[in-house]
Scaffold this motif. Structure first.
Motif, PDB file in Angstrom:
ATOM      1  N   UNK A 291      -7.430  -4.736  -2.881  1.00 25.65           N
ATOM      2  CA  UNK A 291      -7.487  -3.871  -1.697  1.00 25.65           C
ATOM      3  C   UNK A 291      -6.124  -3.232  -1.421  1.00 25.65           C
ATOM      4  N   UNK A 292      -5.043  -4.004  -1.637  1.00 21.64           N
ATOM      5  CA  UNK A 292      -3.697  -3.463  -1.417  1.00 21.64           C
ATOM      6  C   UNK A 292      -3.421  -2.306  -2.369  1.00 21.64           C
ATOM      7  N   UNK A 293      -3.845  -2.443  -3.606  1.00 25.44           N
ATOM      8  CA  UNK A 293      -3.667  -1.347  -4.571  1.00 25.44           C
ATOM      9  C   UNK A 293      -4.438  -0.106  -4.128  1.00 25.44           C
ATOM     10  N   UNK A 294      -5.654  -0.291  -3.638  1.00 28.36           N
ATOM     11  CA  UNK A 294      -6.449   0.843  -3.195  1.00 28.36           C
ATOM     12  C   UNK A 294      -5.799   1.525  -1.995  1.00 28.36           C
ATOM     13  N   UNK A 295      -5.302   0.728  -1.053  1.00 29.99           N
ATOM     14  CA  UNK A 295      -4.615   1.300   0.111  1.00 29.99           C
ATOM     15  C   UNK A 295      -3.372   2.069  -0.311  1.00 29.99           C
ATOM     16  N   UNK A 296      -2.673   1.529  -1.311  1.00 26.29           N
ATOM     17  CA  UNK A 296      -1.464   2.188  -1.800  1.00 26.29           C
ATOM     18  C   UNK A 296      -1.792   3.577  -2.349  1.00 26.29           C
ATOM     19  N   UNK A 297      -2.848   3.676  -3.120  1.00 25.42           N
ATOM     20  CA  UNK A 297      -3.234   4.972  -3.695  1.00 25.42           C
ATOM     21  C   UNK A 297      -3.586   5.969  -2.593  1.00 25.42           C
ATOM     22  N   UNK A 298      -4.296   5.512  -1.572  1.00 25.02           N
ATOM     23  CA  UNK A 298      -4.663   6.403  -0.462  1.00 25.02           C
ATOM     24  C   UNK A 298      -3.435   6.877   0.301  1.00 25.02           C
ATOM     25  N   UNK A 404      11.796  -5.375  -2.115  1.00 19.48           N
ATOM     26  CA  UNK A 404      11.929  -5.265  -3.566  1.00 19.48           C
ATOM     27  C   UNK A 404      11.954  -3.806  -4.011  1.00 19.48           C
ATOM     28  N   UNK A 405      11.104  -2.975  -3.390  1.00 24.06           N
ATOM     29  CA  UNK A 405      11.060  -1.550  -3.758  1.00 24.06           C
ATOM     30  C   UNK A 405      12.374  -0.872  -3.387  1.00 24.06           C
ATOM     31  N   UNK A 406      12.910  -1.188  -2.209  1.00 24.31           N
ATOM     32  CA  UNK A 406      14.173  -0.571  -1.795  1.00 24.31           C
ATOM     33  C   UNK A 406      15.321  -0.975  -2.713  1.00 24.31           C
ATOM     34  N   UNK A 407      15.336  -2.222  -3.133  1.00 25.37           N
ATOM     35  CA  UNK A 407      16.383  -2.673  -4.053  1.00 25.37           C
ATOM     36  C   UNK A 407      16.290  -1.909  -5.369  1.00 25.37           C
ATOM     37  N   UNK A 519       5.875   0.089  -5.626  1.00 26.13           N
ATOM     38  CA  UNK A 519       4.891  -0.747  -4.938  1.00 26.13           C
ATOM     39  C   UNK A 519       3.782  -1.189  -5.899  1.00 26.13           C
ATOM     40  N   UNK A 520       3.290  -0.238  -6.680  1.00 23.63           N
ATOM     41  CA  UNK A 520       2.198  -0.554  -7.598  1.00 23.63           C
ATOM     42  C   UNK A 520       2.615  -1.611  -8.621  1.00 23.63           C
ATOM     43  N   UNK A 522       4.907  -3.960  -8.282  1.00 26.07           N
ATOM     44  CA  UNK A 522       5.024  -5.273  -7.655  1.00 26.07           C
ATOM     45  C   UNK A 522       3.646  -5.901  -7.408  1.00 26.07           C
ATOM     46  N   UNK A 523       2.718  -5.116  -6.901  1.00 30.69           N
ATOM     47  CA  UNK A 523       1.375  -5.641  -6.630  1.00 30.69           C
ATOM     48  C   UNK A 523       0.671  -6.001  -7.930  1.00 30.69           C
ATOM     49  N   UNK A 524       0.817  -5.135  -8.932  1.00 28.36           N
ATOM     50  CA  UNK A 524       0.160  -5.373 -10.217  1.00 28.36           C
ATOM     51  C   UNK A 524       0.685  -6.644 -10.879  1.00 28.36           C
ATOM     52  N   UNK A 525       1.993  -6.881 -10.768  1.00 30.57           N
ATOM     53  CA  UNK A 525       2.554  -8.118 -11.310  1.00 30.57           C
ATOM     54  C   UNK A 525       1.890  -9.338 -10.677  1.00 30.57           C
ATOM     55  N   UNK A 526       1.780  -9.311  -9.345  1.00 31.64           N
ATOM     56  CA  UNK A 526       1.169 -10.437  -8.647  1.00 31.64           C
ATOM     57  C   UNK A 526      -0.300 -10.585  -9.041  1.00 31.64           C
TER      58      UNK A 526
END
Length: 568
Positions: A291-298, A404-407, A519-520, A522-526
């Protein structure tokens, strides 16, 4: 090989062995980058500052041409090889191999090439490796050659050696702009006061004191000049030794390697957490990440749709206002250059002002906008926090992801090969050991070649045409001043207003892609860890205790490898 290079290579090889066959993501490209990276040190200064003479003295042979016409200079990399030869590099990456003797005449063909590589059997060059010195065109070079060299080496230099002749008596406005530009690229410099053998000791002391005052005012008290004679190769050698190549090399990679180590440990800890969960909890975690990945794409599409309306126009206006202020602040300097019938120097000065001001402004704007974009995308993921509690991730899940993304955005070190990024087969064939990698500032928060190259090209194309309107206007200072403020400056801004938006849009789109990809990733890794562990749990439920012990041991070994190689 440098000690830091050896340590990093040993660490990466150890990590490859530890993580082989594991479910954890690991950047396999880092090891070849560590092994191949060179430290490029451009040597810059005004024409006749004594760069080539000093470099000849360092190498112990008179090989670099001295006193050639400045408009024919090409940047020349100095490299060690047991068999001397010259490579002339074309903009498309193609190379022409020539005898060293061709160096005295190759500059007549400067329009054909981007830069040169000179290979010499020199103990001095061998001793300073992996430092690669670059004899840069003097500031009096033609607009095209000067900008061509700046565009290529400014993002690639890990440190600059800057020469100003004792005969100048101070640091000129042109040189101050160059030094300020280095700050924009997060690059330090060593300042040499050259030709000091041509002045009495008390005169040298007086000029050096004044120059050091200027350096302190503009760049901080830690900057001090070093005095050298025009044939003082030993003094240059000492200055290069003080650069601490190991420290320069370490700074290129240490943060990236530490970040990656943290990432691997986070993935291992996530896997350990999942081994303690039942099937329903693992499935809940997998659904939440999906769901987080889908929200990210939107959210990414929403941000992209109003990117230009919200940011681009304001960024353009602020960039042009900064340029207008910079041009007017340099008005008297430009009037002096133009009145003295030195159109080449004035062209270079205006070009430098355009490039330096816009690059600095765009960098500042992109940094501010990026933070806004990251927070905007992250806010849409906040609803996922509750669902992520099952993963036992410390703190707020979306905030941790945002950090993590900002770093990753702040890391300004990326490595690329040649101007052609290794697209030329001839480059691989001609250079012993392949094409070495250069450091380049190529994250969106650094000023990148995607900014500096278009600005350079714009100046080369439209600036000469605009400056022609100065011809026939007389050399009286007041007339010249009126021409600049009434015609030249407005025409420059008009040209840039039509052309800068494409540069700005490219930077903003690149930034959004970098943020979204971050973001993608990091989420994909998890999610990969969650899916892998869930599958393993189904297949080997009886072995969960054994898997837990193995992962705990792996985490301990990964920490030990980092402590041994990254935290000494």
């Amino acid at each position: 090989m440098l000690e830091s290079q050896k340590a990093f290579a040993s660490y990466l090889k150890k990590m490859q062995g530890l993580l082989e066959g594991q479910a954890f993501t690991f950047d396999q490209t880092l090891l070849p980058k560590v092994m191949e990276t060179e430290l490029v040190v451009p040597v810059i200064g005004a024409f006749s500052a004594g760069k080539s003479s000093l470099l000849n003295a360092l190498m112990g042979q008179q090989v670099l041409p001295v006193g050639i016409a400045p408009e024919t200079e090409l940047a020349t990399e100095l490299r060690y090889a047991s068999e001397p030869y010259l490579l002339a590099i074309k903009p498309d990456g193609a190379q022409e191999r020539l005898p060293v003797e061709a160096l005295s005449s190759i500059n007549r063909r400067s329009s054909e090439f981007s830069h040169l590589r000179l290979y010499l059997d020199s103990d001095a060059l061998k001793a300073i490796a992996p430092l690669v010195l670059v004899d840069m065109p003097g500031f009096g070079s033609s607009l095209e050659n000067h900008n061509k060299a700046i565009a290529y080496y400014l993002p690639r230099g890990v440190h600059f050696v800057v020469l100003t002749s004792i005969e100048d008596g101070n640091i000129t406005q042109s040189m101050l702009r160059k030094l300020d530009e280095l700050k924009t690229y997060n690059t330090d410099f060593t300042f040499l006061l050259s030709k000091c053998n041509l002045r009495a000791a008390d005169q040298v002391e007086e000029v050096q004191a004044y120059v050091d005052d200027q350096l302190g005012v503009y760049f901080g008290d830690h900057h001090r000049s070093l005095t050298v004679g025009n044939h003082d190769g030993e003094a240059l050698q000492n200055a290069l030794s003080a650069l601490q190549p190991d420290a320069l090399f370490s700074r290129l990679f240490i943060d990236i390697l530490k970040d990656q180590n943290f990432e691997i440990l986070a993935q291992i800890n996530l896997a350990l957490s999942l081994l303690k969960k039942d099937k329903a909890e693992s499935e809940q975690a997998a659904r939440a990440l999906e769901q987080a990945l889908q929200k990210l794409l939107e959210q990414r599409k929403d941000v992209e749709s109003d990117l230009k309306d919200r940011y681009s126009g304001k960024m353009l206006d602020r960039s042009l206002r900064s340029l207008d202020n910079a041009l007017n602040n340099a008005l008297e300097e430009l009037v002096t250059l133009g009145s003295s019938k030195n159109p080449g120097a004035m062209s270079n000065a205006i070009s430098d002002i355009i490039r330096c001001t816009l690059a600095s402004t765009i960098k500042s704007e992109v940094q501010d906008i990026s933070s806004n974009m990251v927070d905007r995308i992250a806010s849409n993921l906040n609803a996922t926090n509750g669902q992520m509690a099952v993963l036992d991730i410390n703190g707020n899940w979306s905030e941790e992801l945002t950090g993590k993304v900002k770093v990753s955005l702040e890391r300004t070190t990326e490595l690329l090969s040649d101007w052609s990024t290794r697209l030329s087969a001839r480059a691989e064939a001609d250079k012993p050991g392949g094409v070495a990698l250069y450091r380049s500032l190529s994250t969106v928060l650094a000023v990148t070649t995607s900014v500096v190259n278009p600005l350079v090209e714009l100046a080369i194309i439209f600036l000469p045409e605009i400056l022609r309107m100065l011809n026939g206007g007389g050399n009286e200072r007041e007339k010249f001043r009126q021409k600049l403020t009434g015609e030249v400056f407005p025409n420059i801004k008009a040209e840039l207003r039509g052309k800068i938006p494409s540069i700005i849009d490219e930077q903003l789109n690149a930034m959004l892609k970098k943020i979204g990809d971050g973001f993608e990733e990091q989420i994909t890794k998890q999610k990969h860890v969650v899916d892998t562990i869930a599958e393993e749990n189904l297949q080997r439920e009886a072995e969960i205790g054994q898997n837990t012990a193995a992962l705990e041991n792996l985490a301990s070994t990964v920490k030990a490898a980092a402590n041994e190689h990254l935290y000494k």
